[in-house]
Design a protein around this motif. Sequence first.
Motif, PDB file in Angstrom:
ATOM      1  N   ARG A   1      -0.523 -21.515 -14.046  1.00 19.73           N
ATOM      2  CA  ARG A   1       1.019 -21.579 -13.357  1.00 19.73           C
ATOM      3  C   ARG A   1       0.941 -20.884 -12.115  1.00 19.73           C
ATOM      4  N   GLU A   2       1.464 -21.113 -10.974  1.00 16.98           N
ATOM      5  CA  GLU A   2       1.398 -20.433  -9.850  1.00 16.98           C
ATOM      6  C   GLU A   2       2.816 -19.729 -10.032  1.00 16.98           C
ATOM      7  N   LEU A   3       2.615 -18.251  -9.730  1.00 21.42           N
ATOM      8  CA  LEU A   3       3.806 -17.478  -9.580  1.00 21.42           C
ATOM      9  C   LEU A   3       3.667 -16.631  -8.269  1.00 21.42           C
ATOM     10  N   PRO A   4       4.851 -15.967  -7.821  1.00 22.44           N
ATOM     11  CA  PRO A   4       4.658 -15.485  -6.618  1.00 22.44           C
ATOM     12  C   PRO A   4       4.602 -14.010  -6.933  1.00 22.44           C
ATOM     13  N   GLY A   5       4.233 -13.094  -5.921  1.00 19.37           N
ATOM     14  CA  GLY A   5       3.995 -11.698  -6.040  1.00 19.37           C
ATOM     15  C   GLY A   5       2.750 -11.255  -6.715  1.00 19.37           C
ATOM     16  N   ARG A   6       2.562  -9.935  -6.099  1.00 16.95           N
ATOM     17  CA  ARG A   6       1.384  -9.386  -6.856  1.00 16.95           C
ATOM     18  C   ARG A   6       1.044  -8.021  -6.462  1.00 16.95           C
ATOM     19  N   VAL A   7       1.191  -7.130  -7.610  1.00 13.19           N
ATOM     20  CA  VAL A   7       1.299  -5.674  -7.345  1.00 13.19           C
ATOM     21  C   VAL A   7      -0.256  -5.170  -6.896  1.00 13.19           C
ATOM     22  N   THR A   8      -0.218  -4.622  -5.905  1.00  8.58           N
ATOM     23  CA  THR A   8      -1.375  -4.244  -5.366  1.00  8.58           C
ATOM     24  C   THR A   8      -1.759  -2.696  -5.587  1.00  8.58           C
ATOM     25  N   HIS A   9      -0.767  -1.859  -5.738  1.00 14.31           N
ATOM     26  CA  HIS A   9      -1.007  -0.546  -5.790  1.00 14.31           C
ATOM     27  C   HIS A   9       0.215   0.050  -7.095  1.00 14.31           C
ATOM     28  N   THR A  10      -0.318   0.837  -7.920  1.00 12.74           N
ATOM     29  CA  THR A  10       0.566   1.749  -8.858  1.00 12.74           C
ATOM     30  C   THR A  10       0.026   3.125  -8.811  1.00 12.74           C
ATOM     31  N   TRP A  11       1.004   3.935  -8.650  1.00 12.52           N
ATOM     32  CA  TRP A  11       0.745   5.561  -8.639  1.00 12.52           C
ATOM     33  C   TRP A  11       1.513   6.294  -9.792  1.00 12.52           C
ATOM     34  N   LEU A  12       1.052   7.147 -10.600  1.00  5.56           N
ATOM     35  CA  LEU A  12       1.568   7.743 -11.655  1.00  5.56           C
ATOM     36  C   LEU A  12       1.262   9.181 -11.152  1.00  5.56           C
ATOM     37  N   ARG A  13       2.468   9.624 -10.887  1.00  4.66           N
ATOM     38  CA  ARG A  13       2.545  11.219 -10.684  1.00  4.66           C
ATOM     39  C   ARG A  13       1.640  11.451  -9.417  1.00  4.66           C
ATOM     40  N   GLY A  14       1.628  10.480  -8.502  1.00  7.83           N
ATOM     41  CA  GLY A  14       0.662  10.589  -7.306  1.00  7.83           C
ATOM     42  C   GLY A  14      -0.624  10.299  -7.231  1.00  7.83           C
ATOM     43  N   LYS A  15      -1.049  10.079  -8.755  1.00  7.63           N
ATOM     44  CA  LYS A  15      -2.620   9.556  -9.223  1.00  7.63           C
ATOM     45  C   LYS A  15      -2.673   8.079  -8.937  1.00  7.63           C
ATOM     46  N   ALA A  16      -3.333   7.294  -8.303  1.00  4.89           N
ATOM     47  CA  ALA A  16      -3.519   5.922  -8.244  1.00  4.89           C
ATOM     48  C   ALA A  16      -4.169   5.304  -9.457  1.00  4.89           C
TER      49      ALA A  16
ATOM     50  N   LEU B   1      -4.007   1.816  -9.779  1.00  2.01           N
ATOM     51  CA  LEU B   1      -4.304   0.617  -9.346  1.00  2.01           C
ATOM     52  C   LEU B   1      -4.311   0.612  -7.679  1.00  2.01           C
ATOM     53  N   VAL B   2      -5.533   0.387  -7.289  1.00  3.14           N
ATOM     54  CA  VAL B   2      -5.684   0.203  -5.956  1.00  3.14           C
ATOM     55  C   VAL B   2      -6.057  -1.312  -5.571  1.00  3.14           C
ATOM     56  N   ASP B   3      -5.474  -1.763  -4.535  1.00  2.00           N
ATOM     57  CA  ASP B   3      -5.663  -3.370  -4.073  1.00  2.00           C
ATOM     58  C   ASP B   3      -5.877  -4.124  -5.088  1.00  2.00           C
ATOM     59  N   GLY B   4      -5.237  -4.181  -6.191  1.00  2.00           N
ATOM     60  CA  GLY B   4      -5.057  -4.721  -7.293  1.00  2.00           C
ATOM     61  C   GLY B   4      -6.085  -4.604  -8.473  1.00  2.00           C
ATOM     62  N   LYS B   5      -7.079  -3.407  -8.175  1.00  2.00           N
ATOM     63  CA  LYS B   5      -8.004  -3.098  -9.390  1.00  2.00           C
ATOM     64  C   LYS B   5      -7.612  -1.690  -9.702  1.00  2.00           C
TER      65      LYS B   5
END
Length: 428
Positions: free
Chosen positions: A405-420, A422-426
């Motif tokens: 199914r096609e869905l919108p949006g993609r998380v590219t980065h996540t930071w936990l207390r300043g530590k990445a 997820l970076v560029d979806g990886k």
Amino acid sequence: MSKILIRGAKVLGGEAQDVLIDGETIAEVGTGLSAEGAEVVEAAGKVLLPGLVDLHTHLREPGREDSETVLTGTRAAATGGYTAVFAMANTFPVADTAGVVEQVYRLGQEHGYCDVQPIGAVTVGLEGRKLAELGAMHESAAGVTVFSDDGKCVDDAVIMRRALEYVKAFGGVVAQHAQEPRLTEGAQMNEGVVSAELGLGGWPAVAEESIIARDVLLAEHVGSRVHICHLSTAGSVEIVRWAKSRGIDVTAEVTPHHLLLTDELVRTYNPVYKVNPPLRTERDVHALRAALADGTIDIVATDHAPHPHEDKDCEWAAAAMGMVGLETALSVVQETMVDTGLLDWAGVADRMSFKPAQIGQATGHGRPVSAGEPANLTLVDTEYRGQVDPAGFASRSRNTPYEGRELPGRVTHTWLRGKATLVDGKLT
């Protein structure tokens, strides 16, 4: 720790701003920021949100590591933009003692992809007959504040009352899986036109609504807090709305799949659509969306329920109930609530970060994107559209209803207390 400069992000969907992270904390928010030696993340056009918080996740460990582990589940959470998840108690052994909840809590700390807050069982063994060690779990290193027999309903009114009385002493909350068991014996899907045509056992809306009605009255009587898990019917919305109008301390959640999918999909007999509570009607879906928009439903929670292939790839009646949801939740919310104009991104932050953190008392999470706050953040490419491919999931399980199914949006980065994480979806 290094500095990170997020440049040009639309903070909560508003005007473009720069956000400087220094160590574990947001140091500055403004325009034209610079910092010598900082790692720069170009975020023009993307939306920056506080890290998402899920009040309803099944991590399966201990006991069902073939489905999920704390490591794989938190990796899935980071992929979906979450910095904190609450782990349900229906593990093996059940998380009904201080020892088990501390084990889950420490596993979360060791792996570091997101914070893990265990939810304690209400009753011993989820059997509904005797209260579990609520006080000991609260006083443990895990500091449990949310208790639930999710997967099963606390159907005994006396036990439910005692649980509400007990948690009141330390400001805890009982999260109820609203399902009257005698009304759902042999139930396979939502009771209605489709179940009648398919000849599958019907799961009536009243089985959910009757428990919610009872429990909000009990909460009012006791003066305690009750939270309704995975609310799924239009009737349930009206009961919660009525309870709030009386000042009863009730909160409620809705899952992404109940905002998007209907019982019409069961016509395929594909067990990927088998879930508890079941997919409801289009009328229910619209009522749930409206209730989330107006605040009657407080939060979105995934009810991430991983299962191994063999538990879902079988005939409908034998299949396990549940869907994975951590990695697709934000996309479904964008499709059903943002792209339809029912919520803006500030509203998404409220329903998926601020309020779930408040309900669960998740320290350091659900905080404003402002200087001095913990750097728990999620960056979203809202213009992205793509097909869901479970082969690329971080979760150990693949039982998603959105494959292809096609869905919108993609998380590219996540930071936990300043530590990445997820970076560029990886994943890092």
